[in-house]
Design an enzyme around this catalytic site. Structure first.
Site, PDB file in Angstrom:
ATOM      1  N   ARG A 238      35.351  11.437  90.457  1.00  0.00           N
ATOM      2  CA  ARG A 238      34.418  12.549  90.604  1.00  0.00           C
ATOM      3  C   ARG A 238      35.107  13.762  91.213  1.00  0.00           C
ATOM      4  O   ARG A 238      35.961  13.625  92.084  1.00  0.00           O
ATOM      5  CB  ARG A 238      33.257  12.123  91.510  1.00  0.00           C
TER       6      ARG A 238
ATOM      7  N   ARG B  69      31.085  16.165 102.883  1.00  0.00           N
ATOM      8  CA  ARG B  69      29.916  15.366 102.471  1.00  0.00           C
ATOM      9  C   ARG B  69      29.511  14.393 103.576  1.00  0.00           C
ATOM     10  O   ARG B  69      28.326  14.164 103.818  1.00  0.00           O
ATOM     11  CB  ARG B  69      30.230  14.607 101.172  1.00  0.00           C
TER      12      ARG B  69
ATOM     13  N   ARG C  43      36.970   5.113  93.923  1.00  0.00           N
ATOM     14  CA  ARG C  43      35.868   5.123  92.942  1.00  0.00           C
ATOM     15  C   ARG C  43      36.286   5.728  91.603  1.00  0.00           C
ATOM     16  O   ARG C  43      36.895   6.790  91.549  1.00  0.00           O
ATOM     17  CB  ARG C  43      34.688   5.918  93.508  1.00  0.00           C
TER      18      ARG C  43
ATOM     19  N   ARG D  72      17.327  13.338 100.895  1.00  0.00           N
ATOM     20  CA  ARG D  72      18.526  13.529 101.710  1.00  0.00           C
ATOM     21  C   ARG D  72      18.256  14.414 102.927  1.00  0.00           C
ATOM     22  O   ARG D  72      19.154  14.651 103.725  1.00  0.00           O
ATOM     23  CB  ARG D  72      19.606  14.197 100.868  1.00  0.00           C
TER      24      ARG D  72
ATOM     25  N   LYS E 208      25.432   3.032  97.264  1.00  0.00           N
ATOM     26  CA  LYS E 208      24.055   3.272  96.802  1.00  0.00           C
ATOM     27  C   LYS E 208      23.964   3.184  95.277  1.00  0.00           C
ATOM     28  O   LYS E 208      23.091   2.519  94.747  1.00  0.00           O
ATOM     29  CB  LYS E 208      23.564   4.665  97.239  1.00  0.00           C
TER      30      LYS E 208
HETATM   31  P1  AMP Z   1      25.707  11.849  94.989  1.00  0.00           P
HETATM   32  O1  AMP Z   1      26.157  11.466  93.624  1.00  0.00           O
HETATM   33  O2  AMP Z   1      24.389  11.229  95.363  1.00  0.00           O
HETATM   34  O3  AMP Z   1      26.781  11.618  96.028  1.00  0.00           O
HETATM   35  O4  AMP Z   1      25.433  13.424  94.948  1.00  0.00           O
HETATM   36  C1  AMP Z   1      26.448  14.359  94.615  1.00  0.00           C
HETATM   37  C2  AMP Z   1      26.069  15.748  95.069  1.00  0.00           C
HETATM   38  O5  AMP Z   1      24.872  16.181  94.387  1.00  0.00           O
HETATM   39  C3  AMP Z   1      25.745  15.888  96.548  1.00  0.00           C
HETATM   40  O6  AMP Z   1      26.899  16.026  97.357  1.00  0.00           O
HETATM   41  C4  AMP Z   1      24.883  17.160  96.540  1.00  0.00           C
HETATM   42  O7  AMP Z   1      25.670  18.310  96.366  1.00  0.00           O
HETATM   43  C5  AMP Z   1      24.065  16.967  95.262  1.00  0.00           C
HETATM   44  N1  AMP Z   1      22.830  16.209  95.561  1.00  0.00           N
HETATM   45  C6  AMP Z   1      22.506  14.960  95.118  1.00  0.00           C
HETATM   46  N2  AMP Z   1      21.322  14.566  95.582  1.00  0.00           N
HETATM   47  C7  AMP Z   1      20.864  15.582  96.358  1.00  0.00           C
HETATM   48  C8  AMP Z   1      19.698  15.788  97.149  1.00  0.00           C
HETATM   49  N3  AMP Z   1      18.750  14.843  97.250  1.00  0.00           N
HETATM   50  N4  AMP Z   1      19.571  16.964  97.809  1.00  0.00           N
HETATM   51  C9  AMP Z   1      20.491  17.930  97.716  1.00  0.00           C
HETATM   52  N5  AMP Z   1      21.637  17.802  97.013  1.00  0.00           N
HETATM   53  C10 AMP Z   1      21.832  16.644  96.324  1.00  0.00           C
END
Ligand code: AMP
Length: 232
Positions: free
Chosen positions: A168, A179, A135, A96, A21
């Site tokens: 990360r 996740r 990554r 999400r 993404k």
């Molecule tokens: P990502 O970089 O999109 O994988 O997001 C990393 C982390 O940020 C996720 O595992 C959640 O803990 C938090 N997070 C990101 N976007 C959201 C969202 N839309 N709703 C809730 N938590 C989020």
């Protein structure tokens, strides 16, 4: 909208962690000249700056759970209201949950945008794990690499600016499992949510990132503005 011009249709990226993404949203945002709004990046930034929101979100993000719908929706609403959003924007990592998707409808309507077009990147389990484990992200510009599939020219350094590449904190194996679980239960149902309203592009995300971007650009260009359901 102050300009009186109808703003471009917003895009939303769906897909499991590791589906690509961030990489595709970033490429598409550059191509269309619109901002990418990545909620995960926003939380990581708050955590790094140790803001009150960062302190609240840190443990949740590091456990691989979701930050509350209220907090993330308010954060996105505030971003969307900024003036440079009139030409459209690309959401990466939001919505999400079903509640977030419904909240997004309201936020977009309030700001004068049409409803979002969702792009779902489909990637099998083995490839997701490989992508997450490989990554690395540039600590300066945020460019995303993969030590297996898209390595930098110099190990550990960004091709663009020489910035240090880091893994990360939530890409550790036990957090990744959580996740993926969270995705299956809370986010995957959104594919159906957007399909039912004819606002879904289903895309084979197994292709190499550059090839996928090449195919995605014309597909998105022809789909924006239309009620569509297509496959790349
Ligand atoms: P990502 O970089 O999109 O994988 O997001 C990393 C982390 O940020 C996720 O595992 C959640 O803990 C938090 N997070 C990101 N976007 C959201 C969202 N839309 N709703 C809730 N938590 C989020």
């Amino acid at each position: 909208m102050a300009s009186g011009r109808k703003p471009a249709r917003p895009l939303v990226f769906l897909g499991a962690p590791g589906a690509g993404k961030g990489t595709q949203a970033r490429a598409l945002a550059q191509h269309r000249g619109v901002p990418q709004i990545a909620t995960g990046d926003m939380f990581r930034d708050h955590v790094a700056r140790n803001t009150p929101l960062g302190q609240q979100a840190k443990a949740i993000v590091e456990r691989g759970e979701l930050v509350s719908d209220e907090i993330v929706s308010a954060m996105v609403a505030e971003r969307i209201r900024q003036p440079d959003r009139a030409g459209g924007f690309i959401l990466d990592g939001f919505p999400r949950t079903r509640t977030q998707a419904e909240r997004l409808d309201e936020i977009l309507a309030e700001a004068g945008f049409s409803s979002a077009l969702a792009i779902n990147l489909q990637v099998g389990y083995d490839n997701l794990i490989r992508r997450i484990c490989g990554r690395r992200t540039c600590s300066v510009c945020g460019e995303i690499y993969n030590i297996f599939d898209r390595p930098p020219r110099v190990q550990g350094r960004c091709d663009r600016d020489g910035g240090e590449l880091t893994a990360r904190a939530d890409d550790r194996e036990e957090v990744v499992r959580k996740r993926l679980d969270t995705y299956e239960q809370q986010t995957k149902p959104l594919v159906e949510f957007y399909r039912q309203r004819g606002a879904l592009l289903e895309v084979d995300g197994e292709q190499a990132p550059e090839e996928l971007t090449r195919r995605l650009i014309p597909l998105v260009e022809s789909a924006v503005g239309a009620g569509v359901e297509r496959r790349a």
